[in-house]
Motif scaffolding. Structure first.
Motif, PDB file in Angstrom:
ATOM      1  N   ARG A   1       0.829  -1.207   0.000  1.00  0.00           N
ATOM      2  CA  ARG A   1       0.000   0.000   0.000  1.00  0.00           C
ATOM      3  C   ARG A   1       0.865   1.260   0.000  1.00  0.00           C
ATOM      4  O   ARG A   1       0.571   2.231  -0.706  1.00  0.00           O
ATOM      5  CB  ARG A   1      -0.946  -0.003   1.206  1.00  0.00           C
ATOM      6  N   ASP A   2       1.952   1.247   0.786  1.00  0.00           N
ATOM      7  CA  ASP A   2       2.852   2.394   0.821  1.00  0.00           C
ATOM      8  C   ASP A   2       3.516   2.610  -0.541  1.00  0.00           C
ATOM      9  O   ASP A   2       3.641   3.746  -1.009  1.00  0.00           O
ATOM     10  CB  ASP A   2       3.927   2.216   1.895  1.00  0.00           C
ATOM     11  N   LEU A   3       3.928   1.528  -1.169  1.00  0.00           N
ATOM     12  CA  LEU A   3       4.561   1.623  -2.481  1.00  0.00           C
ATOM     13  C   LEU A   3       3.584   2.158  -3.522  1.00  0.00           C
ATOM     14  O   LEU A   3       3.943   3.003  -4.344  1.00  0.00           O
ATOM     15  CB  LEU A   3       5.101   0.256  -2.911  1.00  0.00           C
ATOM     16  N   GLU A   4       2.342   1.690  -3.477  1.00  0.00           N
ATOM     17  CA  GLU A   4       1.330   2.191  -4.410  1.00  0.00           C
ATOM     18  C   GLU A   4       1.080   3.681  -4.183  1.00  0.00           C
ATOM     19  O   GLU A   4       0.898   4.435  -5.147  1.00  0.00           O
ATOM     20  CB  GLU A   4       0.028   1.397  -4.273  1.00  0.00           C
ATOM     21  N   ALA A   5       1.087   4.117  -2.942  1.00  0.00           N
ATOM     22  CA  ALA A   5       0.906   5.535  -2.643  1.00  0.00           C
ATOM     23  C   ALA A   5       2.080   6.357  -3.178  1.00  0.00           C
ATOM     24  O   ALA A   5       1.884   7.447  -3.730  1.00  0.00           O
ATOM     25  CB  ALA A   5       0.747   5.746  -1.139  1.00  0.00           C
TER      26      ALA A   5
END
Length: 187
Positions: free
Chosen positions: A134-138
């Motif tokens: 999720r952090d990488l997608e953000a």
């Protein structure tokens, strides 16, 4: 990607997520296709010939990856990104078995087992992506937003139609541009 690097990535399949297993299985399959192409090619490239020379290692890696995928599908816990991959994998394996079902009782049992696994994959609830994902997608979404702002300005600056107030502004801009470009390329 170098052959040694790929083989080292698939050494420890227990560490890979389902998505990672499917990614490396696809990469190994591509290399095996290239190795098969060498057998019928009149003048294969040196790189392809080296791949063909290590075909046995690739087949072994492919077998380990497939077994790891099968084990992870025994009790599926899949994200929205992994679920279609799991269904596709099961359907491909079922198609391979269909020709043998009429001839072999073991193939019929394996086919039924795969159908059960496919049903459990389809019925399994979707699991939320990990925090790291999720952090990488953000980060990627933010980089894409930054890119829409930075890219036109960079193009103008490169053509001499935009100037910065100071060299420090230019350096800051170039640093942001390069970081954004690097993040988007690696994504």
């Amino acid at each position: 990607m170098a052959m040694d690097e790929l083989l080292s990535k698939v050494e420890d399949v227990e560490e890979l997520s389902f998505y990672g297993l499917m990614h490396w299985l696809e990469e190994v399959s591509k290399l095996l296709d290239r190795a098969d192409h060498v057998a019928v090619s009149k003048a294969p490239k040196a790189e392809d010939k080296a791949i063909a020379d290590r075909k046995d290692e690739l087949i072994d890696a492919q077998g380990r990856l497939r077994k790891a995928v099968a084990v992870s599908l025994e009790s599926p816990s899949l994200t929205k990104r992994e679920k279609p991959l799991a269904e596709k994998f099961c359907q491909e394996q079922l198609q391979k078995l269909q020709a043998q079902v009429a001839k072999d009782d073991r193939a019929a049992k394996a086919s039924q087992r795969l159908k059960d696994i496919l049903d459990s994959v389809r019925g399994a609830p979707v699991v939320q992506d990990s925090k790291a994902v999720r952090d990488l997608e953000a980060q990627i979404k933010q980089a894409e937003t930054d890119w829409k702002e930075l890219s036109p300005t960079y193009d103008k600056w490169e053509k001499g139609r935009h100037s910065f107030k100071s060299n420090a502004d230019l350096q800051t801009f170039k640093r942001r541009y390069e970081e954004c470009k690097k993040l988007l390329d690696s994504a």
